[in-house]
Design an enzyme around this catalytic site. Sequence first.
Site, PDB file in Angstrom:
ATOM      1  N   ARG A  96      18.214  35.079  24.142  1.00 48.54           N
ATOM      2  CA  ARG A  96      18.894  36.058  23.315  1.00 48.54           C
ATOM      3  C   ARG A  96      18.160  36.261  21.986  1.00 48.54           C
ATOM      4  O   ARG A  96      18.010  37.364  21.488  1.00 48.54           O
ATOM      5  CB  ARG A  96      20.303  35.491  23.053  1.00 48.54           C
ATOM      6  CG  ARG A  96      21.226  36.422  22.391  1.00 48.54           C
ATOM      7  CD  ARG A  96      21.934  37.249  23.419  1.00 48.54           C
ATOM      8  NE  ARG A  96      22.485  38.440  22.805  1.00 48.54           N
ATOM      9  CZ  ARG A  96      22.370  39.636  23.321  1.00 48.54           C
ATOM     10  NH1 ARG A  96      21.709  39.812  24.430  1.00 48.54           N
ATOM     11  NH2 ARG A  96      22.916  40.663  22.729  1.00 48.54           N
ATOM     12  N   CYS A 120      22.585  34.094  27.976  1.00 47.25           N
ATOM     13  CA  CYS A 120      23.579  33.770  28.995  1.00 47.25           C
ATOM     14  C   CYS A 120      24.362  35.024  29.356  1.00 47.25           C
ATOM     15  O   CYS A 120      24.672  35.855  28.506  1.00 47.25           O
ATOM     16  CB  CYS A 120      24.521  32.690  28.480  1.00 47.25           C
ATOM     17  SG  CYS A 120      23.767  31.061  28.500  1.00 47.25           S
ATOM     18  N   ARG A 125      26.966  42.347  25.950  1.00 51.78           N
ATOM     19  CA  ARG A 125      26.104  42.004  24.820  1.00 51.78           C
ATOM     20  C   ARG A 125      25.204  43.166  24.368  1.00 51.78           C
ATOM     21  O   ARG A 125      23.974  43.071  24.421  1.00 51.78           O
ATOM     22  CB  ARG A 125      25.288  40.744  25.140  1.00 51.78           C
ATOM     23  CG  ARG A 125      26.167  39.600  25.594  1.00 51.78           C
ATOM     24  CD  ARG A 125      25.437  38.307  25.729  1.00 51.78           C
ATOM     25  NE  ARG A 125      25.405  37.569  24.473  1.00 51.78           N
ATOM     26  CZ  ARG A 125      24.940  36.331  24.352  1.00 51.78           C
ATOM     27  NH1 ARG A 125      24.463  35.709  25.389  1.00 51.78           N
ATOM     28  NH2 ARG A 125      24.948  35.730  23.193  1.00 51.78           N
ATOM     29  N   PRO A 126      25.797  44.258  23.907  1.00 51.77           N
ATOM     30  CA  PRO A 126      24.986  45.379  23.425  1.00 51.77           C
ATOM     31  C   PRO A 126      24.251  45.024  22.134  1.00 51.77           C
ATOM     32  O   PRO A 126      24.575  44.023  21.495  1.00 51.77           O
ATOM     33  CB  PRO A 126      26.030  46.478  23.162  1.00 51.77           C
ATOM     34  CG  PRO A 126      27.304  45.748  22.917  1.00 51.77           C
ATOM     35  CD  PRO A 126      27.239  44.480  23.717  1.00 51.77           C
ATOM     36  N   ILE A 127      23.281  45.867  21.742  1.00 54.88           N
ATOM     37  CA  ILE A 127      22.565  45.614  20.479  1.00 54.88           C
ATOM     38  C   ILE A 127      22.629  46.839  19.564  1.00 54.88           C
ATOM     39  O   ILE A 127      21.775  47.030  18.708  1.00 54.88           O
ATOM     40  CB  ILE A 127      21.098  45.169  20.719  1.00 54.88           C
ATOM     41  CG1 ILE A 127      20.375  46.174  21.612  1.00 54.88           C
ATOM     42  CG2 ILE A 127      21.007  43.777  21.273  1.00 54.88           C
ATOM     43  CD1 ILE A 127      18.854  46.006  21.571  1.00 54.88           C
ATOM     44  N   ASP A 128      23.658  47.650  19.778  1.00 58.35           N
ATOM     45  CA  ASP A 128      23.781  48.878  18.985  1.00 58.35           C
ATOM     46  C   ASP A 128      23.869  48.599  17.483  1.00 58.35           C
ATOM     47  O   ASP A 128      23.346  49.374  16.673  1.00 58.35           O
ATOM     48  CB  ASP A 128      25.003  49.678  19.448  1.00 58.35           C
ATOM     49  CG  ASP A 128      26.285  48.867  19.432  1.00 58.35           C
ATOM     50  OD1 ASP A 128      26.294  47.764  20.015  1.00 58.35           O
ATOM     51  OD2 ASP A 128      27.270  49.312  18.816  1.00 58.35           O
ATOM     52  N   ARG A 406      19.217  24.661  27.699  1.00 54.61           N
ATOM     53  CA  ARG A 406      18.892  25.670  26.673  1.00 54.61           C
ATOM     54  C   ARG A 406      19.373  25.225  25.305  1.00 54.61           C
ATOM     55  O   ARG A 406      18.788  25.596  24.296  1.00 54.61           O
ATOM     56  CB  ARG A 406      19.634  26.983  26.965  1.00 54.61           C
ATOM     57  CG  ARG A 406      19.273  27.679  28.205  1.00 54.61           C
ATOM     58  CD  ARG A 406      20.068  28.946  28.261  1.00 54.61           C
ATOM     59  NE  ARG A 406      19.466  29.868  27.306  1.00 54.61           N
ATOM     60  CZ  ARG A 406      19.293  31.148  27.520  1.00 54.61           C
ATOM     61  NH1 ARG A 406      19.700  31.679  28.639  1.00 54.61           N
ATOM     62  NH2 ARG A 406      18.737  31.904  26.629  1.00 54.61           N
TER      63      ARG A 406
HETATM   64  C1  UD1 Z   1      25.751  34.579  18.871  1.00 58.08           C
HETATM   65  C2  UD1 Z   1      25.413  33.216  19.396  1.00 58.08           C
HETATM   66  C3  UD1 Z   1      26.316  32.873  20.574  1.00 58.08           C
HETATM   67  C4  UD1 Z   1      27.765  33.052  20.220  1.00 58.08           C
HETATM   68  C5  UD1 Z   1      28.026  34.402  19.566  1.00 58.08           C
HETATM   69  C6  UD1 Z   1      29.432  34.548  19.009  1.00 58.08           C
HETATM   70  C7  UD1 Z   1      23.065  32.999  18.895  1.00 58.08           C
HETATM   71  C8  UD1 Z   1      21.672  32.970  19.409  1.00 58.08           C
HETATM   72  N1  UD1 Z   1      24.027  33.209  19.801  1.00 58.08           N
HETATM   73  O1  UD1 Z   1      25.490  35.512  19.915  1.00 58.08           O
HETATM   74  O2  UD1 Z   1      26.051  31.535  20.953  1.00 58.08           O
HETATM   75  O3  UD1 Z   1      28.563  32.958  21.378  1.00 58.08           O
HETATM   76  O4  UD1 Z   1      27.115  34.623  18.482  1.00 58.08           O
HETATM   77  O5  UD1 Z   1      29.701  33.547  18.090  1.00 58.08           O
HETATM   78  O6  UD1 Z   1      23.316  32.787  17.728  1.00 58.08           O
HETATM   79  N2  UD1 Z   1      28.298  43.282  19.684  1.00 58.08           N
HETATM   80  C9  UD1 Z   1      28.246  44.664  19.721  1.00 58.08           C
HETATM   81  N3  UD1 Z   1      27.083  45.276  19.331  1.00 58.08           N
HETATM   82  C10 UD1 Z   1      26.005  44.587  18.865  1.00 58.08           C
HETATM   83  C11 UD1 Z   1      26.079  43.171  18.799  1.00 58.08           C
HETATM   84  C12 UD1 Z   1      27.236  42.551  19.225  1.00 58.08           C
HETATM   85  O7  UD1 Z   1      29.195  45.312  20.141  1.00 58.08           O
HETATM   86  O8  UD1 Z   1      25.001  45.211  18.513  1.00 58.08           O
HETATM   87  C13 UD1 Z   1      29.536  42.578  20.130  1.00 58.08           C
HETATM   88  C14 UD1 Z   1      29.297  41.645  21.316  1.00 58.08           C
HETATM   89  O9  UD1 Z   1      29.379  42.342  22.540  1.00 58.08           O
HETATM   90  C15 UD1 Z   1      30.416  40.652  21.143  1.00 58.08           C
HETATM   91  C16 UD1 Z   1      30.577  40.558  19.623  1.00 58.08           C
HETATM   92  O10 UD1 Z   1      29.928  41.699  19.088  1.00 58.08           O
HETATM   93  O11 UD1 Z   1      31.613  41.146  21.682  1.00 58.08           O
HETATM   94  C17 UD1 Z   1      29.961  39.326  19.007  1.00 58.08           C
HETATM   95  O12 UD1 Z   1      28.617  39.194  19.430  1.00 58.08           O
HETATM   96  P1  UD1 Z   1      27.491  38.528  18.500  1.00 58.08           P
HETATM   97  O13 UD1 Z   1      28.169  37.831  17.364  1.00 58.08           O
HETATM   98  O14 UD1 Z   1      26.484  39.554  18.189  1.00 58.08           O
HETATM   99  O15 UD1 Z   1      26.863  37.463  19.471  1.00 58.08           O
HETATM  100  P2  UD1 Z   1      25.345  37.050  19.583  1.00 58.08           P
HETATM  101  O16 UD1 Z   1      24.680  37.195  18.269  1.00 58.08           O
HETATM  102  O17 UD1 Z   1      24.754  37.685  20.781  1.00 58.08           O
END
Ligand code: UD1
Length: 439
Positions: A96, A120, A125-128, A406
């Site tokens: 990730r 995982c 897990r979008p990146i918008d 991991r």
């Molecule tokens: C990080 C952690 C992961 C943890 C998660 C939540 C790392 C490497 N991973 O994941 O272990 O489970 O935080 O505490 O640090 N979202 C959007 N758009 C985006 C980004 C996120 O809608 O661009 C949503 C996701 O779908 C999710 C929520 O935001 O529902 C939280 O996700 P996020 O905090 O970004 O998780 P990660 O950074 O991927």
Amino acid sequence: MEQYVIKGGRPLEGEVTIAGAKNAALGILAAAVMTDQEVTIENVPNVRDTRVLLQAIQGIGARVRYIDEHTVAICGGTINPNTDLCVDDEYIRKIRASYYLLGALLGKYNHSQVALPGGCDIGARPIDLHIKGFEALGAHVDIANGMISVEADELIGSHIYMDVISVGATINVMMAAVMANGKTTIENAAKEPHIVDVANFLNSMGANIRGAGNIKGAGTDVIRIRGVKSLHGTTYSIIPDQIEAGTFMVAAAATRGNVLIKNVIPKHLEAITSKLTDIGATVIEYDDSVRVMCNKRLKATNIKTLPYPGFPTDMQPQMAVTLALSNGTSIVTESIFENRFKYVAELSRMGAHIRVEGNTAILDGVETFTGANVAAPDLRAGAALVIAALVANDFSTVCDIKYIQRGYEKFDEKLRGLGALIEKVETDKEIQKFKLKVG
Ligand code: UD1
């Protein structure tokens, strides 16, 4: 294929030392390339995700030197910015945090290309939000052929509101903004301890990151960044891993053991401590350790995962294992990721009574589990299944432990240190040998 073979039914007893935080390390290792000077990072957990990220950092031309197992020196001065700064290989696609190099390299060189992140499979897990943040700073973002490219003539400070609280987007945008021209404000920022750690690390390199009330560092839902011209070398020690600590806390309670968990920041564990105390375990907090004790069947409760300081989604499966053994009916609501109940089918094979309805699991507590052969569906669920196997009477195997590796350093070794009967094996013959040995 490596798997764990476990004979359950023994309380965990003794002391265990927690490693550096994986999720902080991933942000910090990526951010380390943002200066041309050498940076020394201590307390780096030796887990698969950090090793893969370090390889990728080396792959883009940075110098990476292990000083000892947990100390790494990184020098970003050897990176040639006139290349396409492309981060892609079969391994980086699986983690990730590969996307942290996007923010770090964009922040330093105004461009980079990274394979779209894997990680995982716990949800879409979008990146918008990452993209929205980069664009607000003036970058052009393009996605094609499994790669995400970012490029800017100049990064300019901006006001960014995160629609959803996101750990990854907060860290990534913070890194991209550190050397932007002018001031950036991130609103509705995530507040997890590892975000504060990445901000503290960047500040130790000369960045100017402040939270609400003008306090240096992050940790509030508003983060203010004043762009600086350049960053410099530093020596920094990563905070202890909140989730590894929580996993051992829950394992101690579930097995009705008595474990001193060392090298922790008790404040980061409050949500877990509070739930364990509610259900009847004893948690004693010291300055940098916690003791968890339990000698009876625990009580049911409800949990709902939330951004920090709420109950962490990364502790949901482990806590659910404990609740599946508790007296009464518990309700677990997963509000962060939509696909985080994949362990339920495996746990049911061990005798758990769990029903999933949408983002809610209803757990009718059973007295104990029975040994079974199960597969880790992802990192934290894998750890949860190991805890279940430590409770189960008789033998279990947990396969697909590559997920567990991991994020947990020497998981089996640490558990053996607490008296668990667990071995990492590869063949049926080795399983038979273990069974003969432990009886
Ligand atoms: C990080 C952690 C992961 C943890 C998660 C939540 C790392 C490497 N991973 O994941 O272990 O489970 O935080 O505490 O640090 N979202 C959007 N758009 C985006 C980004 C996120 O809608 O661009 C949503 C996701 O779908 C999710 C929520 O935001 O529902 C939280 O996700 P996020 O905090 O970004 O998780 P990660 O950074 O991927």
